[in-house]
Motif scaffolding. Structure first.
Motif, short mmCIF file in Angstrom:
data_model
loop_
_atom_site.label_atom_id
_atom_site.label_comp_id
_atom_site.label_asym_id
_atom_site.label_seq_id
_atom_site.Cartn_x
_atom_site.Cartn_y
_atom_site.Cartn_z
N GLY A 1 0.83 -1.19 0.00
CA GLY A 1 0.00 0.00 0.00
C GLY A 1 0.87 1.25 0.00
O GLY A 1 2.01 1.24 0.47
N SER A 2 0.32 2.32 -0.52
CA SER A 2 1.05 3.58 -0.56
C SER A 2 0.07 4.73 -0.38
O SER A 2 -1.11 4.63 -0.71
CB SER A 2 1.83 3.74 -1.86
OG SER A 2 0.94 3.89 -2.96
N LEU A 3 0.61 5.83 0.13
CA LEU A 3 -0.17 7.05 0.33
C LEU A 3 0.68 8.22 -0.13
O LEU A 3 1.85 8.34 0.28
CB LEU A 3 -0.54 7.22 1.81
CG LEU A 3 -1.30 8.49 2.16
CD1 LEU A 3 -2.70 8.48 1.54
CD2 LEU A 3 -1.40 8.67 3.68
N THR A 4 0.08 9.09 -0.98
CA THR A 4 0.81 10.24 -1.52
C THR A 4 0.09 11.52 -1.18
O THR A 4 -1.13 11.64 -1.40
CB THR A 4 0.96 10.13 -3.06
OG1 THR A 4 1.69 8.96 -3.37
CG2 THR A 4 1.69 11.34 -3.61
N LEU A 5 0.83 12.48 -0.65
CA LEU A 5 0.34 13.83 -0.42
C LEU A 5 1.00 14.73 -1.45
O LEU A 5 2.24 14.79 -1.54
CB LEU A 5 0.68 14.32 1.00
CG LEU A 5 0.19 13.43 2.15
CD1 LEU A 5 0.63 14.01 3.49
CD2 LEU A 5 -1.32 13.28 2.11
N ASP A 6 0.20 15.42 -2.22
CA ASP A 6 0.73 16.23 -3.32
C ASP A 6 0.19 17.65 -3.20
O ASP A 6 -0.99 17.91 -3.45
CB ASP A 6 0.33 15.62 -4.66
CG ASP A 6 1.03 16.28 -5.84
OD1 ASP A 6 1.67 17.34 -5.64
OD2 ASP A 6 0.95 15.74 -6.96
N ARG B 1 5.80 17.19 -2.38
CA ARG B 1 5.18 15.88 -2.51
C ARG B 1 5.83 14.94 -1.49
O ARG B 1 7.03 15.03 -1.24
CB ARG B 1 5.38 15.31 -3.92
CG ARG B 1 4.61 16.02 -5.00
CD ARG B 1 4.95 15.44 -6.35
NE ARG B 1 4.35 16.19 -7.43
CZ ARG B 1 4.74 16.12 -8.70
NH1 ARG B 1 5.74 15.31 -9.04
NH2 ARG B 1 4.14 16.83 -9.62
N ALA B 2 5.01 14.04 -0.99
CA ALA B 2 5.52 13.05 -0.05
C ALA B 2 4.76 11.75 -0.26
O ALA B 2 3.53 11.75 -0.35
CB ALA B 2 5.37 13.54 1.39
N THR B 3 5.51 10.63 -0.32
CA THR B 3 4.92 9.31 -0.52
C THR B 3 5.51 8.32 0.47
O THR B 3 6.73 8.29 0.68
CB THR B 3 5.17 8.81 -1.95
OG1 THR B 3 4.61 9.71 -2.89
CG2 THR B 3 4.57 7.42 -2.16
N MET B 4 4.62 7.55 1.04
CA MET B 4 5.03 6.48 1.95
C MET B 4 4.54 5.16 1.39
O MET B 4 3.35 5.01 1.07
CB MET B 4 4.45 6.72 3.34
CG MET B 4 4.89 5.69 4.37
SD MET B 4 6.67 5.77 4.68
CE MET B 4 6.90 4.29 5.70
N ALA C 1 10.23 5.82 1.81
CA ALA C 1 9.66 7.16 1.94
C ALA C 1 10.35 8.09 0.94
O ALA C 1 11.59 8.09 0.84
CB ALA C 1 9.80 7.69 3.36
N ASP C 2 9.55 8.85 0.20
CA ASP C 2 10.07 9.83 -0.77
C ASP C 2 9.48 11.19 -0.45
O ASP C 2 8.28 11.31 -0.15
CB ASP C 2 9.71 9.44 -2.19
CG ASP C 2 10.44 8.20 -2.67
OD1 ASP C 2 11.48 8.35 -3.30
OD2 ASP C 2 9.94 7.09 -2.37
N ALA C 3 10.29 12.24 -0.56
CA ALA C 3 9.81 13.61 -0.36
C ALA C 3 10.57 14.52 -1.30
O ALA C 3 11.78 14.36 -1.51
CB ALA C 3 10.00 14.06 1.09
N SER C 4 9.86 15.47 -1.88
CA SER C 4 10.47 16.45 -2.77
C SER C 4 9.86 17.81 -2.51
O SER C 4 8.70 17.92 -2.08
CB SER C 4 10.29 16.05 -4.24
OG SER C 4 8.92 15.88 -4.55
N TYR C 5 10.67 18.84 -2.74
CA TYR C 5 10.24 20.21 -2.47
C TYR C 5 10.66 21.09 -3.64
O TYR C 5 11.74 20.91 -4.22
CB TYR C 5 10.87 20.72 -1.17
CG TYR C 5 10.47 22.13 -0.82
CD1 TYR C 5 9.22 22.41 -0.29
CD2 TYR C 5 11.36 23.19 -1.02
CE1 TYR C 5 8.84 23.71 0.04
CE2 TYR C 5 10.99 24.49 -0.70
CZ TYR C 5 9.74 24.74 -0.17
OH TYR C 5 9.37 26.02 0.14
N TYR C 6 9.78 22.08 -3.97
CA TYR C 6 10.02 22.94 -5.12
C TYR C 6 9.84 24.40 -4.70
O TYR C 6 8.88 24.75 -4.02
CB TYR C 6 9.04 22.61 -6.25
CG TYR C 6 8.94 21.12 -6.52
CD1 TYR C 6 9.84 20.48 -7.35
CD2 TYR C 6 7.94 20.36 -5.90
CE1 TYR C 6 9.76 19.12 -7.58
CE2 TYR C 6 7.85 19.00 -6.13
CZ TYR C 6 8.76 18.37 -6.96
OH TYR C 6 8.69 17.03 -7.18
N LYS C 7 10.78 25.24 -5.13
CA LYS C 7 10.75 26.66 -4.77
C LYS C 7 11.08 27.49 -6.00
O LYS C 7 12.12 27.29 -6.64
CB LYS C 7 11.78 26.95 -3.67
CG LYS C 7 11.87 28.40 -3.26
CD LYS C 7 10.61 28.88 -2.56
CE LYS C 7 10.76 30.29 -2.05
NZ LYS C 7 9.53 30.79 -1.38
#
Length: 787
Positions: free
Chosen positions: A594-599, A612-615, A636-642
């Protein structure tokens, strides 16, 4: 007397502007006679006898004949104004004006009295009319004087002033005042605009200039050598344009003063060294905006009959109130907002009439009338499909974001239309609200949505052939029927044949399964794959149920649940310098995941802000050689954009671990590896990780990756090209906790070409601490950003 009458008929008159008449001069006697009544102008019989000459007998007998001298020929009378202007005045008007008026013959310049003719004088001209009517005899003068003793001319009384006429005259009268100080703005080679220098006099100046640049007809002549003759013709058109633009911005009393070739405000720097006007045709417009008008009363007509809540909400949506600056563009924009608000408040059949604006110059206001007919409030009813065997109304209602009974909203109707298009099964869609029940007793009515669409081709055949340094040659084919099991039930067949990969799979997929953007898939597959680290062949099945995010509907939360059963026979790949054949090992693996993504990013394929963050978690059981092992894979993956102006700074971190088993107890294909275009660039796929004594990659039980890149815009191809420098680092450890013994670094430069469906990515990277078998340069090509 007949001679006098005919002479007056021949006198020319020249009508000038304002109705004045210029006539030839008459002598005082002729003027006097012309004012006498008819009986006074006709002499009595005895007077006629005396006028014949001094020798008429007193008894009235026949006079002695007297010789009659012929009258002199009258001088020619000018017929036009041009004949009154001497040639000298035309040839040199300034010199002619300095000469002054010539002396009249026989008249004293000081007093105007008659002078006797002298040898030095010009021959005296007879007074006008004297040749036709000689002066009366001295003995008749008392009779003439007595005849006019009681003659009076009544002077008319002046008319009383009319206030309405004075008001009309004041409107037509041009107000003359002191001109404000102007500031020049050159908008072209032949065009200058003068604006009030005071910043508060015209606050819309910058926007006004940009708008005029786009619309000006004179500016289109810049650089046109043949355009000079057209300057004067286009100057008037631009003058009218500027006037219309002033009114658009609310300056209904504004004035535009046009000047050609420098005009009254020409400066020395616009001409030659002496300050003369340049020979190139130029036009200048001085803009005197005056007072900006404001909105007066605003009348919405039938809209006022709605409830106070709805009326207040719709007025607020229109957003224009009495006293606001009168911008014509704002009326159009806010009218559109009002239409949207009507649709969002439950009025699908509302109509809005054309706006009418009445300008009152006395109040310096404009009264706006915008008649709105709401036509009743409605709620959603059923969704009716025009082709139920292909896409049923029940299925369409399932993917809608509203339920029966909800107040109608135009945005939800539009959303349904987009969702139907997103299925890929139709080529065009129309959604039409239809009244089912009218509003009654204060309750909203009901509308059904009739959905008509045209079927799109549902079968797809696709193929690809290529070569890669990692994969070698590869041929891929795919056949799909996207609606074999209506609604939206697809069957897919896929095959790959290549140097390092062979695959055959059959799968079914149902989109919008029991809800919007929910997808159910099931696949059966068999594969033989040789990567840089793993040699594996086997077969299995996999099923997933997920709520997905796509380009049309990017979701802040998405998830996936699934299960997998796999039989595989595999081993780690041999090192290039190894001749020892490792034994193959069979594994039977089963598990769920299972996976959960917050975008919260602003774009699915090309984000510039947000995160974005995915577990991901996957408990599995593996059986091999009679032993069973239970373990948990987690990542766990996380990315940030500025966004930083013309560049976007992006960063990514990934961490993974396998808990519950040692790495050699886990099938090689389930271990952790790093390297590749979505991992540590500069290395091949699965090219980063620990190796054994013979240089063979073994994979590991934990992983950490870090990436950072700057996506810098360029002016190339209209800004569609980005340059992306990047730096990646990653490590894979044998244990379930990272020990950072095998860190690899890579760096490079990439190019992004932005398209309507996302950026095309080309990255060129090099390993900074390469191993024995790592290539010096690696190229990656894909769709979308690296992360």
């Amino acid at each position: 007397m007949g001679s006098l009458s005919s002479s007056r008929a021949a006198e020319p008159s020249h009508r000038l502007k304002h109705g004045f008449v210029l006539a030839t001069a008459l002598s005082p006697a002729a003027l006097l006679l012309s004012m006498q009544p008819a009986w006074a102008q006709a002499p009595a019989p005895e007077t006629l006898a005396t006028q014949a000459g001094p020798d008429v007998p007193a008894d009235g007998g026949a006079p002695s004949p007297q010789p009659v001298e012929p009258l002199p020929e009258p001088a020619p009378v000018p017929r036009t104004l041009d004949e009154l202007i001497p040639p000298a005045a035309v040839d040199d008007p300034e010199s002619w004006a300095t000469l002054g008026a010539p002396d009249r013959p026989g008249v004293s310049p000081e007093t105007g009295d008659s002078q006797p003719e002298t040898a030095g004088n010009v021959v005296e001209m007879p007074e006008a009319g004297a040749e036709f009517l000689p002066p009366p005899a001295e003995r008749l003068q008392p009779a003439l004087d007595a005849a006019f003793t009681d003659f009076t001319v009544a002077v008319p009384e002046p008319l009383a002033p009319d206030p309405e006429v004075e008001a009309l005259a004041s409107l037509a009268q041009q107000l003359i005042g002191e001109s404000p100080e102007l500031e020049d703005v050159r908008v072209g080679n032949t065009l200058v605009l003068g604006f009030p220098a005071a910043p508060d006099a015209f606050p819309e100046r910058r926007e006004f200039i940009e708008r005029f640049r786009e619309l000006s007809t004179l500016r289109q002549l810049d650089g046109d050598k043949d355009g000079a003759p057209q300057v004067a013709a286009r100057a008037r058109a631009d003058e009218e344009l500027l006037g219309e633009m002033l009114r658009t911005y609310g300056y209904y009393g504004g004035e535009v003063v046009r000047q050609l070739s420098g005009g009254r405000r020409a400066r020395g720097d616009e001409g030659d060294a002496n300050g003369s006007v340049a020979s190139e045709p130029s036009v200048r417009y001085d803009l005197l905006p005056g007072t900006r008008y404001a909105f007066g009363s605003i009348n919405f007509g039938p809209l006022e009959r709605l409830s106070e809540t709805d009326s207040k909400r719709l007025r607020a949506a229109f957003g224009i109130a009495p006293g606001d600056p009168l911008y014509a563009d704002r009326i159009v924009d806010r009218e559109l907002e009002l239409r949207v608000a009507l649709g969002e408040t439950g009025y699908p059949f509302a109509t809005v009439a054309e706006p009418e604006l009445l300008i009152d110059h006395a109040r310096q206001e404009g009264d706006l009338t915008l008649a709105v007919e709401p036509a009743g409030q409605y709620a959603f009813g059923q969704v009716v499909s025009g082709d139920p065997s292909f896409l049923s109304g029940r299925h369409l209602a399932r993917i809608a974001r509203f339920a029966p009974g909800d107040i109608y909203r135009q945005s939800l109707e539009t959303d349904l239309r987009r969702a139907i298009i997103a299925t890929g099964l139709v080529s065009s869609v129309t959604v039409t609200p239809r009244e089912v029940a009218p509003p009654a007793d204060g309750e909203p009515g009901e509308v059904a949505l009739d959905v008509d669409f045209e079927r799109a081709p549902v079968r797809t055949i696709a193929g690809a052939i290529g070569y890669g340094t990692e994969d070698g040659f590869k041929v891929e084919g795919r056949w799909e029927h996207r609606n074999l099991f209506p609604p939206e039930g697809a069957l897919r067949l896929r095959g790959i044949l290549g140097t390092r990969e062979a695959l055959a799979s059959i799968g079914v997929r149902r989109n919008n399964f029991r809800g919007r953007d929910q997808v159910l898939t099931a696949d059966l597959f068999a594969s033989d794959i040789k990567t840089l680290a793993v040699d594996s062949r086997g077969f299995g099945m996999r099923a997933t149920f997920e709520k997905v995010s796509n380009i049309l509907f990017q979701k802040p939360v998405s998830w996936q649940l699934g299960g997998e059963l796999l039989y595989t026979d595999e081993r780690n790949r041999l090192a290039r310098n190894s001749t020892i054949q490792l034994p193959r090992q069979a594994f039977l693996i089963g598990g769920v995941f299972g996976s959960l993504t917050l975008d919260e990013s602003d774009d699915l394929l090309d984000p510039s802000s947000g995160y974005r963050a995915t577990m991901f978690v996957a408990p599995e059981v593996s059986r091999s050689e009679g032993r069973e092992v239970f373990y948990l894979r987690a990542q766990a993956d996380a990315s940030y954009y500025k966004s930083l102006g013309a560049a976007v700074l992006a960063g990514r971190v990934r961490a993974a671990t396998i808990q519950g088993a040692r790495f050699f107890e886990i099938a090689p294909s389930r271990r952790l590896y790093a390297g590749g275009g979505g991992s540590v660039r500069g290395y091949g796929f699965q090219g980063v990780g620990p190796v054994n004594d013979r240089g063979e990659p073994t994979g590991g039980g934990s992983l950490v990756e870090v990436s950072v890149e700057a996506r810098i815009e360029t002016p190339l191809l209209g800004g569609a090209v980005e340059v992306v420098p990047f730096f990646d680092a990653g490590t894979v450890s044998l244990g379930s906790t990272p020990d950072f013994r095998f860190i690899k670094y890579g760096a490079g430069l990439g190019v992004r070409y932005k398209t309507t469906f996302g950026p095309i990515r080309v990255d060129v990277a090099t390993p900074l601490n390469p191993g024995q078998f790592d290539s010096p340069v690696v190229v990656y090509v894909s769709l979308g950003q690296a992360f």
